[in-house]
Design an enzyme around this catalytic site. Structure first.
Site, PDB file in Angstrom:
ATOM      1  N   ASP A  63      -7.506  -0.549  -1.292  1.00 18.84           N
ATOM      2  CA  ASP A  63      -9.177  -0.285  -1.237  1.00 18.84           C
ATOM      3  C   ASP A  63      -9.769  -1.055  -0.561  1.00 18.84           C
ATOM      4  O   ASP A  63      -9.707  -2.201  -0.469  1.00 18.84           O
ATOM      5  CB  ASP A  63      -9.319  -0.417  -2.915  1.00 18.84           C
ATOM      6  CG  ASP A  63      -8.676   0.256  -3.910  1.00 18.84           C
ATOM      7  OD1 ASP A  63      -8.349   1.461  -3.445  1.00 18.84           O
ATOM      8  OD2 ASP A  63      -8.238  -0.256  -5.071  1.00 18.84           O
ATOM      9  N   GLU A 122       0.692   9.535  -0.515  1.00 16.50           N
ATOM     10  CA  GLU A 122      -0.487  10.693  -0.874  1.00 16.50           C
ATOM     11  C   GLU A 122      -1.469  10.310  -0.173  1.00 16.50           C
ATOM     12  O   GLU A 122      -2.343  11.223   0.449  1.00 16.50           O
ATOM     13  CB  GLU A 122      -0.839  10.711  -2.340  1.00 16.50           C
ATOM     14  CG  GLU A 122       0.388  10.983  -3.454  1.00 16.50           C
ATOM     15  CD  GLU A 122       1.887  10.295  -3.173  1.00 16.50           C
ATOM     16  OE1 GLU A 122       1.875   9.092  -2.783  1.00 16.50           O
ATOM     17  OE2 GLU A 122       2.896  10.799  -3.510  1.00 16.50           O
TER      18      GLU A 122
HETATM   19  C1  LIG Z   1      -6.247   3.960  -2.102  1.00 16.92           C
HETATM   20  S1  LIG Z   1      -4.949   3.547  -3.162  1.00 16.92           S
HETATM   21  C2  LIG Z   1      -3.404   3.574  -2.062  1.00 16.92           C
HETATM   22  C3  LIG Z   1      -2.182   4.025  -2.885  1.00 16.92           C
HETATM   23  C4  LIG Z   1      -0.914   4.353  -2.115  1.00 16.92           C
HETATM   24  N1  LIG Z   1      -0.623   3.057  -1.225  1.00 16.92           N
HETATM   25  C5  LIG Z   1      -1.157   5.372  -0.909  1.00 16.92           C
HETATM   26  O1  LIG Z   1      -1.213   5.014   0.233  1.00 16.92           O
HETATM   27  O2  LIG Z   1      -1.150   6.658  -1.322  1.00 16.92           O
HETATM   28  C6  LIG Z   1      -4.726   1.872  -3.541  1.00 16.92           C
HETATM   29  C7  LIG Z   1      -4.084   1.721  -4.867  1.00 16.92           C
HETATM   30  O3  LIG Z   1      -3.934   0.166  -4.752  1.00 16.92           O
HETATM   31  C8  LIG Z   1      -4.084   0.011  -6.255  1.00 16.92           C
HETATM   32  N2  LIG Z   1      -4.484  -1.602  -6.528  1.00 16.92           N
HETATM   33  C9  LIG Z   1      -5.630  -1.968  -6.297  1.00 16.92           C
HETATM   34  N3  LIG Z   1      -5.692  -3.500  -6.294  1.00 16.92           N
HETATM   35  C10 LIG Z   1      -4.560  -3.511  -6.737  1.00 16.92           C
HETATM   36  C11 LIG Z   1      -3.780  -4.953  -7.290  1.00 16.92           C
HETATM   37  N4  LIG Z   1      -4.388  -5.920  -7.405  1.00 16.92           N
HETATM   38  N5  LIG Z   1      -2.659  -4.740  -7.908  1.00 16.92           N
HETATM   39  C12 LIG Z   1      -1.969  -3.720  -7.870  1.00 16.92           C
HETATM   40  N6  LIG Z   1      -2.212  -2.389  -7.328  1.00 16.92           N
HETATM   41  C13 LIG Z   1      -3.775  -2.381  -6.949  1.00 16.92           C
HETATM   42  C14 LIG Z   1      -5.205   0.795  -6.730  1.00 16.92           C
HETATM   43  O4  LIG Z   1      -4.943   1.064  -8.300  1.00 16.92           O
HETATM   44  C15 LIG Z   1      -4.844   2.141  -5.946  1.00 16.92           C
HETATM   45  O5  LIG Z   1      -3.665   2.834  -6.622  1.00 16.92           O
END
Ligand SMILES: C[S@@+](CC[C@H](N)C(=O)[O-])C[C@H]1O[C@@H](n2cnc3c(N)ncnc32)[C@H](O)[C@@H]1O
Lengths: 433, 252
Positions: free
Chosen positions: B152, B228
């Site tokens: 993010d 994804e």
């Molecule tokens: C934009 S998505 C990308 C997901 C995956 N890596 C992809 O490339 O499809 C970012 C993910 O990081 C997770 N996330 C954000 N902060 C996090 C944290 N502190 N610990 C674990 N997951 C986290 C969010 O919930 C989200 O699913």
């Protein structure tokens, strides 16, 4: 817990109480007590109160002091707290030599063994360092900028300690975590190398102390926690060596079974120099527990429970000098409810921590009468704010201290509405970039 | 054991969980208080729950293998699924903050294990806040690869401390990675890409892989294609920004 970490900007918060703190000069030149924003220092050497001088501000602190500690072999005294100021005092000239502004409220301080660096931790979990470039006789007041060197992610840091050999700095937080970081040669460039994490506590970690051992120059780390245990750690590996369920092993639970568990949270630790003893203050115990740390077996066990007879004295802070002649204790809180007088404190001392009876193998400790406390009534008058404290006031105070400490140590749980309210009231969201 | 037929969240044709039933908020605030179990220390991580075929609950001894790859913010788990068969001998875990997304990945792995007996036993997912609890899961030097794919962005400066890559968090990643271990990061947000690169470049315990090394690393190709989020970016013809760094011993 994150909500707590963010409350800096929240001015609608109920005023939080601050426990009274005590610090002893390493060679027992002086004793300092802080309660609320009040800083009180007594010269034990000459038997008189000390007036510190700070050309930048009077009063010295505008909000509760959260840390006081002597360092650099007694040349420095550092005070810091909720007013986001870190004040560094020269104990010879009794002047404030540096005032460091912190962005957030300050929750812990450590002074490097060589006296060249002061580290402090804030409520966002960031540890900062300031370099002191030595102590010059002629030094006048100046302000310093601190640089961040490490961080616990958004958890309040409760304690910072340098290892005995000064090679490591240990930091403890409200998320059960203790981090041991290599303290680098050039700390202003950051302290990025983590030596270990000491994980095992199941509640917030409230206090840390190092026990010296000849064969282990870095010393052994002991930690106290809201989980009512004191634990012994090998900081090189982060291994948990032993766990002492202090309240259970000292028989406190049986004698007081109705109380809820958090009454036995560990509130302070004080390693007794030149010995393997650690004094422990426990929420709910009118006295202290001495733990013995057996460094060859790597065990922690109860050595002795010292009860304070005759008054409900539950220490909020402990301290001793390098000779460990006396164990000093303070109890009290700022902003005591139902008392509009200046914040009430009570100081006591225990002698005999270094004298083991050769026949029984026991320590012959004595809780000193007021007249026998080093510095006598004059010291008590300065540090307590009054020489004698009326019995009933004191009993009421003891109860408030207990409740206040409990509230302070428990993680805050907010209702959804309250949380939203707090979010709206937060200042840090209003800052425009 | 698996009641797939009865589970409406599982597609009848592919036997994989349907993503639309696991839709969740786009972003979570990693600073907000969440409630999920956290292992007290790495020795408390229950491998028999994560990898039941490899760590049968009855036999505590026997397998001393540890997790070596961690996909931080794994989202719907596409990378892990690709890595699982590419490195069948390596244990890997996804860490994800969003509850529903984690549940989806769990179901996805279970379904793959059923559909491909003997495979996907080395992959697992946990719901946790990686910014707080990495040291609770991994011992010092335990990991050989860490992935941060399309994290993010948290654009506003005051929210930069919510970013999963920051100078101070890199200390923890350097702790969890063994010497020689590799951090893989990729994003479609140029500003974030620069930020991640600058953080890694400025950290004394990381060094960039050379172009030849990037070329030779099988995993690098997966960064933009396996997840994804990566596929979405590729569909929209978006640019990606990569930073791949090796954990080194700091020179003092
Ligand atoms: C934009 S998505 C990308 C997901 C995956 N890596 C992809 O490339 O499809 C970012 C993910 O990081 C997770 N996330 C954000 N902060 C996090 C944290 N502190 N610990 C674990 N997951 C986290 C969010 O919930 C989200 O699913």
């Amino acid at each position: 817990m994150e909500e707590t970490a963010m409350e800096d900007g929240d001015h609608s918060r109920d005023r939080e109480v601050a426990p009274a703190l005590i610090a002893i000069h390493p060679t027992q030149e002086s004793v300092a007590v802080a309660v609320g924003s009040d800083l009180r220092v007594f010269d034990l050497h000459n038997g008189c109160p000390i007036s510190l001088v700070d050309d930048s501000s009077e009063p010295f602190h505008l909000d509760s002091i959260r840390v006081i500690r002597y360092g650099a072999k007694g040349k420095l005294l550092v005070t810091a707290g909720d007013d986001k100021l870190v004040k560094i005092w020269n104990t010879d000239t009794r002047r404030c030599i540096y005032t460091v502004s912190s962005e957030k409220r300050v929750s812990a301080v450590a002074i490097s063994n060589d006296g060249l660096f002061v580290c402090f931790a804030d409520k966002f979990g960031v540890v900062w360092v300031v370099g002191l470039d030595g102590l010059h006789e002629t030094q006048t007041l100046s302000s310093k900028k601190a640089v961040p060197i490490l961080a616990h992610y958004c958890s309040i840091i409760t304690s910072l300690e340098f290892s005995t050999d000064g090679r490591f700095i240990a930091s403890a937080d409200r998320d059960f975590k203790i981090r041991v970081t290599v303290f680098p040669k050039k700390p202003l460039d950051g302290a990025y190398e983590i030596q270990s994490f000491c994980l095992g506590h199941t509640e917030y970690v409230s206090c840390l102390a190092f026990v010296c051992a000849l064969e282990y120059p870095e010393g052994f780390l002991v930690s106290g926690s809201g989980d009512s245990t004191v634990r012994l750690w090998d900081i090189a590996s982060g291994s948990l060596l032993d766990t002492c369920e202090v309240s259970a092993e000292a028989g406190l639970v049986e004698s007081n079974g109705k109380e809820d568990e958090c009454c036995f949270a560990i509130t302070d630790l004080c390693a007794i120099p030149n010995s393997s003893l650690v004094a422990v203050a426990i929420q709910g115990l009118p006295g202290v527990v001495l733990l013995s740390c057996n460094l060859s077996d790597k065990t922690l066990s109860i050595f002795k429970v010292i009860y304070i007879e005759g008054e409900a004295f539950i220490p909020t802070g402990l301290g001793t000098s390098s000779s460990a002649e006396f164990l000093w204790m303070v109890t009290g809180v700022s902003n005591l409810q139902g008392s509009d007088s200046t914040s009430l404190t009570r100081v006591k001392a225990i002698s005999g921590l270094t004298k083991i009876n050769p026949d029984s193998g026991e320590l012959e400790t004595t809780v000193l009468e007021d007249n026998d406390v080093p510095g006598g009534m004059q010291l008590l008058e300065k540090l307590q704010g009054s020489a004698s404290i009326k019995e009933e006031v004191f009993l009421a105070a003891a109860e408030s201290v207990k409740i206040a400490m409990r509230n302070l140590l428990i993680k805050k749980q907010y209702s959804v509405e309250r949380r939203d309210f707090r979010k709206r009231g937060r200042n840090d969201r209003k800052i425009k970039h | 054991m698996l009641k797939n037929e009865a589970n409406p969240n599982i597609s009848k044709t592919t036997r994989l969980p349907r993503k639309r039933f696991y839709r969740a908020r786009a972003h979570s605030n990693p600073l907000s208080d969440s409630h999920f179990p956290v292992p007290i220390s790495p020795s408390h991580v229950d491998y028999s729950l994560c990898y039941p075929q490899l760590f049968p609950p009855s036999k505590q001894v026997g397998n001393s293998k540890k997790i070596q790859f961690a996909d931080i913010g794994c989202g719907f788990g596409g990378l892990l699924i690709s890595l699982s068969t590419l490195f069948p001998e390596t244990l890997m875990i996804g860490m994800e903050l969003r509850d529903k997304v984690t549940e989806y990945v769990k179901e996805r792995i279970l379904a793959l294990r059923v559909a491909n007996p003997g495979q996907y036993n080395n992959v697992s997912v946990v719901r946790t806040n990686s910014m707080k609890y990495i040291p609770n899961y991994f011992e010092k030097g335990q990991l050989s690869k860490m992935f941060f794919l399309f994290p993010d962005p948290h654009f506003k400066e005051k929210n930069h401390r919510r970013r999963v890559i920051s100078p101070h968090l890199l200390d923890e990643y350097a702790y969890a990675l063994g010497v020689g271990g590799i951090m893989y990061t990729i994003t479609d947000v140029e500003e974030l890409g620069e930020w991640m690169k600058a953080c890694l470049e400025g950290h004394p315990m990381f060094e960039a892989l050379t172009d030849e090394e990037l070329e030779a690393d099988l995993v690098v190709k997966l960064l933009s294609t396996a997840t994804e989020e990566g596929q979405k970016v590729a569909r929209n013809g978006g640019q990606t920004f990569r930073a791949v760094y090796r954990r080194i011993v700091p020179t003092i």
